[in-house]
Write a protein that holds these residues in place. Structure first.
Motif, PDB file in Angstrom:
ATOM      1  N   ILE A  43      82.133  -1.018 -31.496  1.00 55.56           N
ATOM      2  CA  ILE A  43      83.329  -1.851 -31.481  1.00 55.56           C
ATOM      3  C   ILE A  43      83.515  -2.463 -32.860  1.00 55.56           C
ATOM      4  O   ILE A  43      82.551  -2.848 -33.511  1.00 55.56           O
ATOM      5  CB  ILE A  43      83.254  -2.930 -30.375  1.00 55.56           C
ATOM      6  N   PHE A  88      90.745  -5.439 -31.614  1.00 57.20           N
ATOM      7  CA  PHE A  88      89.501  -4.670 -31.659  1.00 57.20           C
ATOM      8  C   PHE A  88      89.765  -3.210 -31.327  1.00 57.20           C
ATOM      9  O   PHE A  88      90.719  -2.893 -30.618  1.00 57.20           O
ATOM     10  CB  PHE A  88      88.496  -5.214 -30.634  1.00 57.20           C
ATOM     11  N   THR A  89      88.896  -2.334 -31.822  1.00 57.97           N
ATOM     12  CA  THR A  89      88.887  -0.931 -31.423  1.00 57.97           C
ATOM     13  C   THR A  89      87.475  -0.594 -30.968  1.00 57.97           C
ATOM     14  O   THR A  89      86.511  -0.780 -31.727  1.00 57.97           O
ATOM     15  CB  THR A  89      89.301   0.011 -32.566  1.00 57.97           C
ATOM     16  N   ALA A  90      87.369  -0.122 -29.719  1.00 53.23           N
ATOM     17  CA  ALA A  90      86.097   0.354 -29.183  1.00 53.23           C
ATOM     18  C   ALA A  90      86.120   1.874 -29.209  1.00 53.23           C
ATOM     19  O   ALA A  90      87.153   2.490 -28.953  1.00 53.23           O
ATOM     20  CB  ALA A  90      85.902  -0.148 -27.759  1.00 53.23           C
ATOM     21  N   ILE A 100      85.644  -4.731 -20.207  1.00 54.68           N
ATOM     22  CA  ILE A 100      85.675  -5.623 -21.369  1.00 54.68           C
ATOM     23  C   ILE A 100      85.335  -7.017 -20.868  1.00 54.68           C
ATOM     24  O   ILE A 100      85.949  -7.507 -19.911  1.00 54.68           O
ATOM     25  CB  ILE A 100      87.060  -5.631 -22.038  1.00 54.68           C
ATOM     26  N   THR A 129      89.162   4.737 -22.377  1.00 56.14           N
ATOM     27  CA  THR A 129      89.280   5.288 -23.725  1.00 56.14           C
ATOM     28  C   THR A 129      90.256   6.458 -23.709  1.00 56.14           C
ATOM     29  O   THR A 129      90.443   7.114 -22.684  1.00 56.14           O
ATOM     30  CB  THR A 129      87.914   5.760 -24.262  1.00 56.14           C
ATOM     31  N   ASP A 134      88.745   6.449 -28.106  1.00 52.06           N
ATOM     32  CA  ASP A 134      89.061   5.129 -28.668  1.00 52.06           C
ATOM     33  C   ASP A 134      89.866   4.279 -27.693  1.00 52.06           C
ATOM     34  O   ASP A 134      90.621   4.792 -26.873  1.00 52.06           O
ATOM     35  CB  ASP A 134      89.861   5.278 -29.964  1.00 52.06           C
ATOM     36  N   VAL A 162      82.045  -4.378 -24.648  1.00 54.46           N
ATOM     37  CA  VAL A 162      82.703  -3.237 -24.009  1.00 54.46           C
ATOM     38  C   VAL A 162      81.568  -2.344 -23.480  1.00 54.46           C
ATOM     39  O   VAL A 162      80.645  -2.007 -24.217  1.00 54.46           O
ATOM     40  CB  VAL A 162      83.601  -2.462 -24.990  1.00 54.46           C
TER      41      VAL A 162
END
Length: 164
Positions: A43, A88-90, A100, A129, A134, A162
């Motif tokens: 993340i 945010f980007t997981a 989350i 995702t 992503d 996450v």
């Protein structure tokens, strides 16, 4: 003696037959096993959460920043500056459901520490995702301002988790 020898021989044959009969009933079966290994989730914080400039009166109150970056609070408060929701980007396995969650944090500065809690995100009820693995999402929260909060710059952290 003859009878004794015949009895012993018959007993030995009986034991041999019984032993071979029990192994004739034994069988083997091969068991199957499997595993699905999932890529570790990473993340990245793209945009830090910023409540902007908050002018408060002497009373305490809760200031809320939405996932769109809009700031609201008590009637006696005013807001300016450039507030921003956290972003945010997981990254993990493609097309996979995740959860989350958040751990409350604090902002510290020249006055009493302020709590950040009641987090929200815009990833939906069942975040998943995408095909590349992503998931980008925005985060909003509440900032609990204390009565007679001292003016000045405050900064702190909170935790985003996450998980599959």
């Amino acid at each position: 003696m003859n009878k004794l020898f015949k009895f012993a021989a018959a007993s030995a044959v009986g034991v041999a037959v019984a032993a071979s009969a029990s192994s004739a009933f034994a069988t083997d079966e091969t068991g199957n096993a499997s595993a699905q290994i999932q890529q570790a989730i990473s993340i990245v914080e793209n945009t830090p959460m910023d409540f902007g400039n908050v002018a408060v009166d002497g009373s305490g109150g809760t200031v809320t920043i939405s996932t769109a970056g809009a700031v609201t609070g008590p009637a006696g408060y005013s807001f300016s500056g450039s507030p921003a929701a956290g972003n945010f980007t997981a990254s993990g396995d493609a097309s996979t459901a995740v959860t989350i969650s958040f751990t409350a944090g604090t902002l510290t500065g020249p006055g009493t520490a302020m709590t950040i809690n009641n987090f929200t995100n815009d990833a939906g009820g069942t975040p998943t995702t995408d095909g590349a693995g992503d998931l980008a999402f925005n985060v909003g929260a509440d900032l609990v301002v204390n009565a007679a909060q001292a003016s000045g710059a405050y900064a702190g952290t909170y935790t985003v988790t996450v998980n599959y």
